[in-house]
Motif scaffolding. Structure first.
Motif, PDB file in Angstrom:
ATOM      1  N   ILE A  76      46.391  46.087  84.548  1.00  0.00           N
ATOM      2  CA  ILE A  76      47.518  45.150  84.501  1.00  0.00           C
ATOM      3  C   ILE A  76      48.881  45.818  84.672  1.00  0.00           C
ATOM      4  O   ILE A  76      49.905  45.141  84.652  1.00  0.00           O
ATOM      5  N   THR A  79      51.874  44.242  86.715  1.00  0.00           N
ATOM      6  CA  THR A  79      51.688  42.802  86.937  1.00  0.00           C
ATOM      7  C   THR A  79      52.489  42.018  85.880  1.00  0.00           C
ATOM      8  O   THR A  79      52.970  42.582  84.903  1.00  0.00           O
ATOM      9  N   SER A  80      52.533  40.698  86.075  1.00  0.00           N
ATOM     10  CA  SER A  80      53.291  39.862  85.121  1.00  0.00           C
ATOM     11  C   SER A  80      52.612  39.813  83.760  1.00  0.00           C
ATOM     12  O   SER A  80      53.195  39.372  82.772  1.00  0.00           O
ATOM     13  N   LYS A  81      51.355  40.249  83.698  1.00  0.00           N
ATOM     14  CA  LYS A  81      50.615  40.178  82.418  1.00  0.00           C
ATOM     15  C   LYS A  81      50.938  41.339  81.490  1.00  0.00           C
ATOM     16  O   LYS A  81      50.542  41.332  80.323  1.00  0.00           O
ATOM     17  N   TYR A  84      52.147  40.991  77.816  1.00  0.00           N
ATOM     18  CA  TYR A  84      51.296  40.639  76.673  1.00  0.00           C
ATOM     19  C   TYR A  84      50.918  41.864  75.834  1.00  0.00           C
ATOM     20  O   TYR A  84      50.425  41.739  74.720  1.00  0.00           O
TER      21      TYR A  84
END
Ligand code: UTP
Length: 275
Positions: A76, A79-81, A84
């Protein structure tokens, strides 16, 4: 000063079976974060960056949670994740994590005694992560560390509980020396309502001076055949000083299903924000 915080996490979590059959109770998420991470964040906020876990069988997920997951990071990254992972990355950057095992489940006192090899000869905090504490400003441990600096003795966090619930707790009685601060002169583990010395119940936050280890070694099994930290603290109170502190904040009993659901609703409405 105090640098270390001990997390006894060896319990079976039977009240959450079957969820806790192969997963530690402390990894149950309140909204999107495991219970134990809330506790560790509270410790780090209080400046207690050396985190020790007293674990048992089937608890490896806790160690993995506070370790790097290379595959996940790789997948990830960029990435936009990635957002989290920010809270756990923050905790991992600040904390140092050590683990030891409690061979047999002989009670909270025994679990804390097992932590001696991680703590050594210095004052330390203890967090029971199934007690989730939410505060407006300073966390409960920060409040207690400030008090320790002033008094330099063991401190237990207490709250007033209704009579019908008193038999679930360790209960104190003492002399109020300042607003919300009591010098303890009596402590009873899980008393019947008629035997409770007050309505002030101990919750899962402690600061302990290291002489507690020798005292626990001399403490015979008490209620439920378990070595009770409450009994050891009573001895410490008789020898010297133990304080009880009515903390500022709200505590949720996430060791029970009802308390866990209440905490989840509260955190979702008031604390959680989508990163
Ligand atoms: P609990 O009384 O909540 O027990 O322990 P439990 O096993 O976790 O849960 P139930 O009652 O079976 O549902 C309070 C805290 O003390 C730790 C537990 O992990 C929990 O954080 N503990 C208790 C130990 O680490 N070792 C023990 O021998 C007893």
């Amino acid at each position: 000063m105090i640098k270390k915080c001990l997390f006894p996490v060896a319990g079976y979590g039977t009240r959450f079976l079957p969820a806790t059959k192969s997963m530690p109770k402390e990894m149950l998420p309140v909204v999107n974060k495991p219970l134990v991470q809330y506790g560790v964040e509270e410790a780090i906020e209080a400046g207690l960056n050396e985190i020790g876990f007293v674990t048992g069988r089937g608890k490896r997920a806790i160690a993995d949670h506070f370790d790097v997951s290379y595959e996940l990071e790789h997948q990830i990254a960029g990435t936009s994740k990635e957002k989290y992972l920010s809270s756990i990355r923050g905790v991992m950057a600040k904390g140092q994590f050590s683990f030891t095992r409690q061979g047999e489940m002989k009670g909270l006192g025994d679990a804390i005694l097992n932590g001696k090899r991680l703590i050594g000869d210095e004052p330390f905090a203890v967090v029971l992560s199934d007690d989730l504490c939410v505060t407006e400003n300073e966390g409960v441990l920060s409040q207690m560390v400030a008090l320790y600096k002033q008094f330099r003795c063991s401190i237990v966090a207490v709250q007033e509980v209704p009579e019908k619930d008193i038999s679930k707790f360790g209960v104190i009685a003492g002399e109020q020396i300042k607003d919300g601060i009591f010098q303890v002169n009596q402590m009873v583990e899980k008393p019947a309502p008629e035997d409770a010395p007050s309505n002030l119940a101990i919750i899962g936050r402690y600061i302990l001076t290291p002489d507690i280890f020798d005292i626990i070694e001399q403490t015979p099994p008490g209620k439920g055949g378990e070595v009770q930290i409450t009994d050891a603290l009573m001895t410490q109170a008789q020898k010297g000083c133990v304080l009880a502190y009515k903390f500022k904040g709200t505590r949720f009993d996430c060791g029970s299903v009802a308390g866990f659901v209440e905490a989840t609703n509260f955190v979702y409405k008031n604390v959680y924000f989508e990163e």
